[in-house]
Every structure is written in C-alpha cells, then in structure tokens.
Design an enzyme around this catalytic site. Structure first.
Site, PDB file in Angstrom:
ATOM      1  N   THR A   1       0.885  -1.381  -0.101  1.00 36.71           N
ATOM      2  CA  THR A   1       0.014  -0.237  -0.013  1.00 36.71           C
ATOM      3  C   THR A   1       0.967   1.367   0.017  1.00 36.71           C
ATOM      4  O   THR A   1       0.528   2.276  -0.598  1.00 36.71           O
ATOM      5  CB  THR A   1      -1.032  -0.068   1.091  1.00 36.71           C
ATOM      6  OG1 THR A   1      -1.719  -0.897   1.293  1.00 36.71           O
ATOM      7  CG2 THR A   1      -1.633   1.346   1.308  1.00 36.71           C
TER       8      THR A   1
ATOM      9  N   SER B   1       1.865  -7.389  -1.023  1.00 31.23           N
ATOM     10  CA  SER B   1       2.342  -8.327  -0.016  1.00 31.23           C
ATOM     11  C   SER B   1       1.882  -9.603   0.201  1.00 31.23           C
ATOM     12  O   SER B   1       2.409 -10.828   0.490  1.00 31.23           O
ATOM     13  CB  SER B   1       2.865  -7.813   1.409  1.00 31.23           C
ATOM     14  OG  SER B   1       1.756  -7.730   2.171  1.00 31.23           O
TER      15      SER B   1
ATOM     16  N   THR C   1       1.677  -4.368   4.153  1.00 30.99           N
ATOM     17  CA  THR C   1       1.578  -4.696   5.832  1.00 30.99           C
ATOM     18  C   THR C   1       1.022  -6.215   6.064  1.00 30.99           C
ATOM     19  O   THR C   1       1.050  -6.674   7.125  1.00 30.99           O
ATOM     20  CB  THR C   1       0.685  -3.769   6.469  1.00 30.99           C
ATOM     21  OG1 THR C   1      -0.547  -3.873   5.882  1.00 30.99           O
ATOM     22  CG2 THR C   1       1.334  -2.304   6.592  1.00 30.99           C
ATOM     23  N   ASP C   2       0.440  -6.605   5.041  1.00 28.46           N
ATOM     24  CA  ASP C   2      -0.323  -7.946   5.198  1.00 28.46           C
ATOM     25  C   ASP C   2       0.720  -9.036   5.481  1.00 28.46           C
ATOM     26  O   ASP C   2       0.515  -9.870   6.579  1.00 28.46           O
ATOM     27  CB  ASP C   2      -0.997  -8.435   3.817  1.00 28.46           C
ATOM     28  CG  ASP C   2      -2.481  -7.367   3.714  1.00 28.46           C
ATOM     29  OD1 ASP C   2      -2.628  -6.718   4.589  1.00 28.46           O
ATOM     30  OD2 ASP C   2      -2.738  -7.935   2.647  1.00 28.46           O
TER      31      ASP C   2
HETATM   32  N1  ASP Z   1      -2.830  -5.346   1.001  1.00 28.90           N
HETATM   33  C1  ASP Z   1      -1.683  -4.620   1.273  1.00 28.90           C
HETATM   34  C2  ASP Z   1      -0.235  -5.331   0.936  1.00 28.90           C
HETATM   35  O1  ASP Z   1      -0.033  -5.932   1.946  1.00 28.90           O
HETATM   36  C3  ASP Z   1      -1.858  -3.845   2.720  1.00 28.90           C
HETATM   37  C4  ASP Z   1      -0.809  -2.902   2.893  1.00 28.90           C
HETATM   38  O2  ASP Z   1       0.485  -2.930   2.168  1.00 28.90           O
HETATM   39  O3  ASP Z   1      -0.987  -2.091   3.969  1.00 28.90           O
HETATM   40  O4  ASP Z   1       0.290  -5.194  -0.025  1.00 28.90           O
END
Ligand code: ASP
Length: 322
Positions: free
Chosen positions: A13, A55, A88-89
C-alpha cells in the site's frame, strides 16, 4: 556525518494509489520516490526497487532474494542500516524471515502504510522517514530486525498485524514495542535477550499452517501427508491442545517422520505441554510435537521452513524452537 542507508522497496500500500472508483492499486511510478527530499535530511540513500508486489504475493522466495540483496549490497557499499518498504499483510513474515537469516549488527527496519499514497492522511512517507531515522540511530544497532510504524519500534519476533485498517495495526502481544519515535529523538528501552541466526541458501521443502477448531476432524491433518508437505504447524487451542481426532492424525504424521510444531491460537501467552488427556499438550509433547515458544503460527511456519531447509548442516528442530 550522514549515514548510508540501503532502501529497498518491495511494493504494498505504501507504493500504491487509490483510483477514482476506489480501488487501491500498484502504481507504475513508485510514489515514495517523492520522499527523497525528506530522507536527504537524515541519510544518504542507496535506493533499489527490489519488487513492486502487493504483500500477499510475497513468498519465501522473495524473502530470500531480499536477504541475498542485503548481503550483496553490503559487499559493494559501506551500509549503516537497511530500510525495507513492504505491504503490511505479510510484513511480519518477511521481518521474521530476515531476523532469522541475517546476522548484521546494523539495523534492518521494515515499514509500510495503511493508507495509499494519495489518500487523506496517507501514512507512507511519514513511516518511511521514521524508519530511516531509526535505521540511522546507534541505539537501534544489535536489536535484530525491527518494524517501525505509527511512532513505534517493534521487534520482528513479537510483532503482528492486529487491525485490518487502523494505522495502529502493528502490536507486539505480551511484550509491547521496544521503543518510540518522537519528533526529536529515537527512544529504545529494551534489548533482545538472544538472537538466532541460520544461514539459508535455498528453499526446497514445504511447510503448511492449519488452525485447530472445536470438532476438527482428522482428514484435514492427514491431507498434509497426501499433498506432499514436509512439515506442519498447527495453531492449537489454549495452552496447546487439540481434539482427539486431530491428536490421532498428528501421531500418523509423526510416524512418517514429519515434524509437527504447535503454537496457540490465543493472541497472548505461550503454548506448553500442560494437559495429559488425549490431545492435551503434554500428551502431544511426549509423542514428539514441538512447541514454538511464543511465536505466532505464521512465524512458526517460516521458522520450521528455514530449519528444514538446512541443506548442509541439519538443525535439531527441537532445540531450534526452544
Ligand atoms: N494489502 C496490502 C499489502 O500488504 C496492505 C498494505 O500494504 O498495507 O500489500
């Protein structure tokens, strides 16, 4: 003198944008490249776009590529710290993977964002600047791999994503953050009691992770054998217990010399072999199940994967998980 920070982008993200119809998507031009000016105040950066992946698309293969990239860059340049931007995932998984497979004294810091680059209150550049500040700080040395988000500094060993959407998503259950970032300084109050390091060359084995639930039947566990996995991690109940049908299936896996690691599906606490009834943790431990000493399921899965992929000097998995 300004420090040299290796800045590796992997996507997520933090490098995405929201479209007019509300979909958050990767961007051809990584918007965090615009953070250059803010970063220049703190460090000289050597910037590499390692991948541009959401991610959930990151696998242990990309994690190993990142590890190798850090090693090769340190041979080319004098590096004082590494910052990795990541979705973050699965950020906690890459952080823990790098924690186990690198042994540098300089800080390796992961960061990300909960809001994409053009959303109101976007937290990407803010988190990135904080991560670089931490990576430049002497106090962050020798602490293992760190995660910096939302003014907090966490250790890879403990951190987990706890909220689907809050900017305060990352927490370290049981122990809390090891430090804080304020406007003027980096505050670190804790030191890891030990670090584990295992060199890793390749990943050929496969490890599965399953969650145990009331009434779980044997077939799900047995399917791990049929699918050709090499190891299994189970998120067990409470202190580390499973239903009787699951216990019977676990024993089948153990009879096939498949390592089975147990963690608790509870958010806090540490699973241990306490109960002696059928499927109780003590009974499982006596049968050869390994308890994972407080890490969560996704990290135990990576740890088993790394432990099982020691090609030249096999690891005693029981000792590795102590
Ligand atoms: N879905 C996103 C990822 O992990 C979430 C994020 O980056 O906060 O790529």
């Amino acid at each position: 003198m300004k420090k040299n920070i290796l800045l590796l982008h992997t996507g997520g993200t933090i490098s995405m944008k929201m479209t007019v119809d509300g979909a958050v998507l990767p961007n051809e031009r990584n918007p965090i490249i615009d953070a250059k000016e803010s970063l220049a105040t703190y460090a000289n950066t050597i910037e590499i776009e390692a991948f541009n992946l959401p991610s959930p698309h990151i696998t242990p293969t990309e994690m190993l590529t990142l590890r190798n990239l850090i090693v090769t860059q340190t041979q080319l340049y004098k590096i004082d710290g590494v910052v990795i931007t990541h979705g973050t995932d699965t950020l906690e998984e890459t952080a823990y993977f790098l924690d186990l497979t690198t042994n540098f004294d300089f800080p390796i810091v992961l960061t990300g964002a909960m809001r994409s680059s053009n959303e109101l209150g976007a937290d990407g550049i803010y988190n990135l600047v904080e991560a670089v500040r931490v990576a430049c700080d002497e106090k962050a040395r020798g602490k293992g791999v760190l995660v910096v988000m939302n003014d907090e500094i966490h250790q890879a060993f403990n951190i987990t994503k706890t909220s689907t959407s809050s900017v305060n998503t990352f927490q370290s259950p049981q122990y809390g953050p090891i430090g804080l970032v304020t406007k003027k300084a980096i505050h670190i109050q804790q030191q890891p009691v030990r670090r584990q390091y295992v060199p890793l060359e390749a990943i050929t084995k496969r490890v599965a992770l399953l969650k145990v639930y009331a009434g779980m039947e044997a077939d799900m566990i047995e399917s791990i054998l049929a699918a050709g996995y090499d190891g299994l991690v189970l998120e067990g109940l409470g202190q580390g217990n499973v239903p009787p049908a699951v216990a019977k299936a676990i024993k089948k896996l153990l009879a096939h010399h498949m390592p089975v690691v147990l963690v608790s599906r509870c958010f806090n606490g540490i699973a241990e072999g306490v109960y002696g009834y059928e499927g109780g943790g003590k009974e499982l431990e006596d049968a050869g199940v390994i308890f994972a000493n407080g890490i969560n399921g996704q990290k135990a899965r990576l740890k088993l994967l790394i432990g099982m992929n020691q090609l030249h000097t096999p690891i005693d998995l029981k000792l590795f998980f102590v």
